[in-house]
Design an enzyme around this catalytic site. Structure first.
Site, PDB file in Angstrom:
ATOM      1  N   HIS A  12       2.739 -70.937 -67.232  1.00  0.00           N
ATOM      2  CA  HIS A  12       2.668 -72.135 -68.074  1.00  0.00           C
ATOM      3  C   HIS A  12       3.815 -73.105 -67.756  1.00  0.00           C
ATOM      4  O   HIS A  12       3.588 -74.301 -67.516  1.00  0.00           O
ATOM      5  CB  HIS A  12       2.734 -71.729 -69.549  1.00  0.00           C
ATOM      6  CG  HIS A  12       2.621 -72.878 -70.494  1.00  0.00           C
ATOM      7  ND1 HIS A  12       1.414 -73.322 -70.987  1.00  0.00           N
ATOM      8  CD2 HIS A  12       3.570 -73.688 -71.046  1.00  0.00           C
ATOM      9  CE1 HIS A  12       1.617 -74.345 -71.798  1.00  0.00           C
ATOM     10  NE2 HIS A  12       2.929 -74.594 -71.850  1.00  0.00           N
ATOM     11  N   GLU A  13       5.032 -72.585 -67.722  1.00  0.00           N
ATOM     12  CA  GLU A  13       6.184 -73.463 -67.481  1.00  0.00           C
ATOM     13  C   GLU A  13       6.210 -73.980 -66.048  1.00  0.00           C
ATOM     14  O   GLU A  13       6.659 -75.099 -65.800  1.00  0.00           O
ATOM     15  CB  GLU A  13       7.487 -72.714 -67.806  1.00  0.00           C
ATOM     16  CG  GLU A  13       7.616 -72.247 -69.248  1.00  0.00           C
ATOM     17  CD  GLU A  13       7.446 -73.379 -70.251  1.00  0.00           C
ATOM     18  OE1 GLU A  13       7.733 -74.541 -69.918  1.00  0.00           O
ATOM     19  OE2 GLU A  13       7.008 -73.103 -71.394  1.00  0.00           O
TER      20      GLU A  13
ATOM     21  N   HIS B 181       4.273 -77.231 -65.843  1.00  0.00           N
ATOM     22  CA  HIS B 181       5.095 -78.394 -66.214  1.00  0.00           C
ATOM     23  C   HIS B 181       6.077 -78.745 -65.093  1.00  0.00           C
ATOM     24  O   HIS B 181       6.223 -79.911 -64.717  1.00  0.00           O
ATOM     25  CB  HIS B 181       5.900 -78.081 -67.492  1.00  0.00           C
ATOM     26  CG  HIS B 181       5.072 -77.911 -68.716  1.00  0.00           C
ATOM     27  ND1 HIS B 181       4.138 -78.843 -69.133  1.00  0.00           N
ATOM     28  CD2 HIS B 181       5.056 -76.920 -69.661  1.00  0.00           C
ATOM     29  CE1 HIS B 181       3.588 -78.438 -70.263  1.00  0.00           C
ATOM     30  NE2 HIS B 181       4.120 -77.273 -70.602  1.00  0.00           N
TER      31      HIS B 181
END
Length: 451
Positions: free
Chosen positions: A22-23, A26
């Site tokens: 997920h990170e 980003h």
């Protein structure tokens, strides 16, 4: 204790992988948009490992593994030199900021596709979804579902195996009807049946979705012959042996394994006279089941033996395995089913069609992680894909503390042509945090009640 540690270890591995994915979404898009990333952290709190990369980003592994973050250069947080203003997140175009925020959840969806791709490359053994029994007067019986039918699709969703059937059926919680396409037992013709769900009630804590509709899957015959004996169990103490065939209990003939189960469960610490057939002769044994206490406090009898189960017919066995190219399509299709199912469930939670007691928290996730890790790699990957999709959907909810909340503010900015005021954002963050804390409290409460 070993089981708890195993569940915890599997949970930390699963959580670490999904947070990192997920990170990284980003992080990767932020770098492509020219934003400087100051810190990439897996976990919160005190760092247990740190390293500064050649790109100037500080990579951190922190003590509290319940999340992560990507800290970007931002004038709203720190003073930024004039020479580096072009690297600040807040100075990027609206579409770039939106892309950076949306990249986290979409990375979770991409990971789910990758996980299922690996699963389908390795192959998943499964059985065809054939109906074994239909309860009289049940929802299934009233719709014309018959024993021996093979389920082909549910409301347009193909159902090659029982996992697909369960997912498709669960997605209909709160709906008025369910359309099932199946093959007839003998003729093999494709038929369509509509189940009326007006009075359907399903409690996932106490029953299976199929059972609540009045259907049971076909399973091979369970014989009355003994195939397993537990060391130091009551069965061994009674001199029961492998391949003994149970004929009667307390003078009453038995022809189904469930009769044996019922007799043992209802007689803790009470002697039963068991007649078995051994090498062509009848032998009478005295079995005294030990006591086993269930989670709800009920005391039942436990003997420590298991029956022989007939093998699955080869015509019922399937192996969901595909080539590299075809597996991509199958993985994307499976992920899309998960996305639509999760979105439907979240919507029904909001509308009240699904009770909040169905929410699960970290304890349930840990148990699921440990259980699937026990079964093997393909099942653990499938579990990771499921949780990854859930994580992506939850992060897209329009709550200001989540990615979806930021995207909501950006949408308002696109319409009004100016950023949402910091005061409004601050109020939104407070409200969003309160809602999230309340949901987590409910999920944890549900977890503890299931222990």
């Amino acid at each position: 204790m070993t089981g708890i540690l195993w569940n915890l270890g599997a949970f930390l591995v699963a959580l670490g992988v999904l947070i990192a994915v997920h990170e990284f979404g980003h992080f990767w898009v932020a770098r492509r948009c020219g934003v400087f990333v100051e810190r990439f952290s897996i976990g919160f709190g005190k760092a247990i490992w740190q390293k500064k990369g050649k790109d100037g980003t500080e990579y951190t592994l922190a003590m509290i593994p319940l999340g992560g973050y990507v800290k970007m250069l931002d004038e709203r947080v720190d003073d930024v030199p004039e020479s580096r203003r072009h690297e600040a997140f807040n100075n990027k175009k609206l579409w770039q900021r939106s892309a950076i925020v949306a990249a986290g959840p979409f990375a979770n969806f991409i990971f789910a596709i990758f996980a299922y791709w690996v699963v389908y490359l390795i192959g998943v053994p499964a059985v065809k979804p054939v109906i074994g029994e239909v309860a009289p007067q049940s929802i299934a019986a009233q719709a014309g579902i018959e024993s021996g039918m093979e389920l082909k699709s549910i409301s347009g969703i193909k159902t090659a195996d029982w996992e697909s059937v369960n997912m498709a059926m669960i997605s209909h919680i709160g709906d008025k009807q369910m359309v099932i396409t199946a093959t007839e037992p003998e003729a093999g013709a494709i038929v369509e049946r509509t189940l009326d769900l007006e009075y359907w009630y399903f409690d996932p804590e106490t029953e299976r979705v199929m059972t609540s509709l009045g259907m049971k899957p076909y399973t091979p015959e369970i014989t009355l012959s003994i195939s397993q004996l537990v060391d130091d169990g009551a069965a061994i103490a009674a001199d029961m042996r492998l391949n003994d065939r149970i004929v009667a209990i307390d003078g009453k003939a038995v022809d189904k394994w469930q009769q044996v189960v019922d007799a043992v469960r209802s007689h803790p610490e009470q002697a039963l006279i068991i007649e078995v057939e051994r090498d062509g002769e009848l032998v009478s044994l005295t079995l005294t089941p030990k006591t086993k206490t269930l989670a709800d406090g009920e005391a039942i009898g436990y003997a420590g033996f298991a029956p022989t189960i007939e093998p699955w017919p080869e015509s019922y066995r399937i192996n969901l395995q595909f080539g590299p190219v075809e597996a991509v399509g199958k993985a994307a299709e499976k992920t899309w089913q998960l996305v639509t199912l999760t979105f439907d469930m979240v919507t029904k939670l909001v509308t009240g069609d699904v009770a909040v007691k169905n929410l699960s928290g970290p304890i349930s996730i840990a148990k699921g992680a440990g259980m699937t890790a026990d079964y093997g790699l393909v099942y653990f990957l499938g579990f990771l894909a499921l949780i990854s999709v859930n994580l992506g959907i939850v992060n897209l909810l329009p709550l200001p503390v989540l990615d979806g909340g930021h995207l909501m503010f950006f949408a308002i900015e696109a319409v009004t042509r100016r950023p949402v005021s910091e005061r409004v954002q601050d109020i939104g963050y407070r409200v969003g945090s309160a809602i999230l804390v309340a949901l987590m409290a409910v999920a944890l409460f549900n977890d503890f009640t299931r222990l």
